[in-house]
Design a protein around this motif. Structure first.
Motif, short mmCIF file in Angstrom:
data_model
loop_
_atom_site.label_atom_id
_atom_site.label_comp_id
_atom_site.label_asym_id
_atom_site.label_seq_id
_atom_site.Cartn_x
_atom_site.Cartn_y
_atom_site.Cartn_z
N GLN A 1 0.74 -1.21 0.04
CA GLN A 1 -0.05 -0.06 0.03
C GLN A 1 0.89 1.36 -0.03
N VAL A 2 1.95 1.40 0.77
CA VAL A 2 2.70 2.57 1.04
C VAL A 2 3.61 2.63 -0.54
N ALA A 3 3.82 1.70 -1.07
CA ALA A 3 4.53 1.63 -2.27
C ALA A 3 3.71 2.35 -3.38
N ALA A 4 2.54 2.14 -3.36
CA ALA A 4 1.47 2.43 -4.27
C ALA A 4 1.13 4.14 -3.85
N PHE A 5 1.24 4.36 -2.72
CA PHE A 5 0.80 5.75 -2.21
C PHE A 5 2.03 6.75 -2.78
N ALA A 6 3.17 6.17 -2.66
CA ALA A 6 4.53 7.16 -2.76
C ALA A 6 5.05 6.87 -4.13
N GLY A 7 4.41 6.01 -4.95
CA GLY A 7 5.02 6.15 -6.06
C GLY A 7 6.46 5.12 -6.34
N VAL A 8 6.69 4.29 -5.24
CA VAL A 8 8.09 3.69 -5.38
C VAL A 8 7.69 2.11 -5.40
N THR A 9 8.94 1.75 -5.42
CA THR A 9 8.79 0.13 -5.62
C THR A 9 8.68 -0.53 -4.18
N VAL A 10 8.29 -1.68 -4.00
CA VAL A 10 8.31 -2.53 -2.76
C VAL A 10 9.83 -2.59 -2.45
N ARG A 11 10.60 -2.93 -3.56
CA ARG A 11 12.04 -3.21 -3.17
C ARG A 11 12.79 -1.87 -2.62
N THR A 12 12.22 -0.82 -3.07
CA THR A 12 12.84 0.49 -2.61
C THR A 12 12.72 0.65 -1.00
N LEU A 13 11.53 0.33 -0.69
CA LEU A 13 11.07 0.28 0.85
C LEU A 13 11.75 -0.67 1.78
N HIS A 14 11.91 -2.03 1.19
CA HIS A 14 12.60 -2.99 1.81
C HIS A 14 14.30 -2.65 1.94
N HIS A 15 14.56 -1.72 0.72
CA HIS A 15 15.91 -1.41 0.88
C HIS A 15 16.11 -0.23 1.94
N TYR A 16 15.33 0.75 1.97
CA TYR A 16 15.30 1.87 3.20
C TYR A 16 15.21 1.16 4.51
N ASP A 17 14.56 0.20 4.83
CA ASP A 17 14.34 -0.61 6.06
C ASP A 17 15.56 -1.27 6.20
N GLU A 18 16.21 -1.99 5.37
CA GLU A 18 17.68 -2.46 5.49
C GLU A 18 18.85 -1.78 5.90
N ILE A 19 18.82 -0.31 5.27
CA ILE A 19 19.86 0.47 5.41
C ILE A 19 19.59 1.45 6.65
N GLY A 20 18.33 1.32 7.40
CA GLY A 20 18.05 1.94 8.48
C GLY A 20 17.48 3.43 8.20
N LEU A 21 17.01 3.54 6.85
CA LEU A 21 16.72 4.90 6.57
C LEU A 21 15.26 5.15 6.96
N LEU A 22 14.47 4.03 6.79
CA LEU A 22 13.08 4.11 7.13
C LEU A 22 12.57 2.57 7.68
N HIS A 23 12.61 2.69 8.74
CA HIS A 23 11.92 1.31 9.67
C HIS A 23 10.56 1.45 9.76
N PRO A 24 9.70 0.23 9.14
CA PRO A 24 8.39 0.36 9.43
C PRO A 24 8.01 0.35 10.89
N GLY A 25 6.98 1.18 11.47
CA GLY A 25 6.82 1.34 12.92
C GLY A 25 6.30 0.02 13.44
N GLU A 26 5.85 -0.99 12.78
CA GLU A 26 5.51 -2.20 13.57
C GLU A 26 5.59 -3.37 12.42
N ARG A 27 5.29 -4.58 12.74
CA ARG A 27 4.97 -5.80 12.25
C ARG A 27 3.88 -6.53 12.58
N ASN A 28 3.40 -7.16 11.68
CA ASN A 28 2.29 -8.05 11.85
C ASN A 28 2.60 -9.25 12.63
#
Length: 252
Positions: free
Chosen positions: A7-34
């Motif tokens: 959903q976030v990838a669709a909102f922001a116009g980025v790829t899921v892979r980009t969000l995963h990358h941001y998480d991996e490098i510590g730039l954007l950690h998701p606030g929670e996990r299910n």
């Protein structure tokens, strides 16, 4: 309220892979996990992502974006003020560059000394004379336009076919990276962007990194160019622009 990575990838116009990358490098950690361990993003996470994308649009490397956002002395309002100032400066610079940036995809079709049949054989449905007057009016006084006119005036049908094939191959490589979800600021995408810049330099005019980023902006701003790239792969115009900008930042 929280949102999935898709959903976030669709909102922001980025790829899921980009969000995963941001998480991996510590730039954007998701606030929670299910309970299944899947990423979930809250409103604060979306605010941070917005700031990241603002800075990325301005050409900041990821490590600098992280440093800016994690500065304990900065507040969100200060980030917005800084981004507004930078964007205003960038708009002004692009306006100054507009007179000097030559539309390569139009310029290469100027003064093509072929028969009408040969023109359409080489260029497909694009009429090489359609934008000639407009291009001359807008860029006729620039060195890039004059250089491109001088070079292309001597090109033969075989020269144009060779150039078209080489240019198409570059576009296909970039489209393949987009399809694979490779970030536009990855080494692979930046390398193809550099091939694109060097191709223009070999075939048409000396293309500086500054001019190249201006060309990338035009791919998104001019609907004719956008349509050309979107026909190759949806999202390619923006992806090309972002890769061209990232490559310029890398070299400058």
């Amino acid at each position: 309220m929280s949102y999935s990575v898709g959903q976030v990838a669709a909102f922001a116009g980025v790829t899921v892979r980009t969000l995963h990358h941001y998480d991996e490098i510590g730039l954007l950690h998701p606030g929670e996990r299910n309970h299944a361990g899947h990423r979930r993003y809250g409103d604060d996470d979306l605010d941070r992502l917005q700031q990241i994308l603002f800075y990325r649009e301005l050409g900041f490397p990821l490590d600098e974006v992280a440093a800016l956002l994690d500065d304990p002395g900065a507040d969100p309002q200060e980030h917005l003020r800084r981004q507004h100032d930078l964007l205003s400066a960038r708009i002004g610079k692009l306006q100054e560059m507009a007179a000097a940036v030559e539309q390569a995809m139009e310029a290469r079709r100027m003064n093509v000394r072929l028969t009408p049949e040969e023109k359409f054989e080489v260029f497909g449905d694009f009429d090489p004379d359609a934008y000639a007057a407009e291009a001359e009016e807008r860029w006729g006084g620039t060195d890039a336009y004059k250089e491109s006119q001088r070079r292309t005036a001597a090109y033969t049908k075989e020269d144009w076919k060779r150039l078209m094939a080489e240019f198409d191959a570059i576009h296909r490589r970039m489209a393949d990276l987009l399809a694979q979800g490779v970030p536009a600021d990855s080494e692979a995408a930046m390398d193809v962007a550099e091939e694109h810049r060097q191709f223009i330099g070999r075939g048409y005019y000396a293309c500086s990194y500054e001019m190249h980023t201006g060309l990338g902006e035009m791919y998104v701003a001019d609907e004719r160019f956008t349509a050309t790239y979107e026909a190759i792969r949806p999202g390619l115009a923006v992806y090309m622009r972002d890769a061209m900008l990232a490559n310029a930042v890398r070299h400058l």
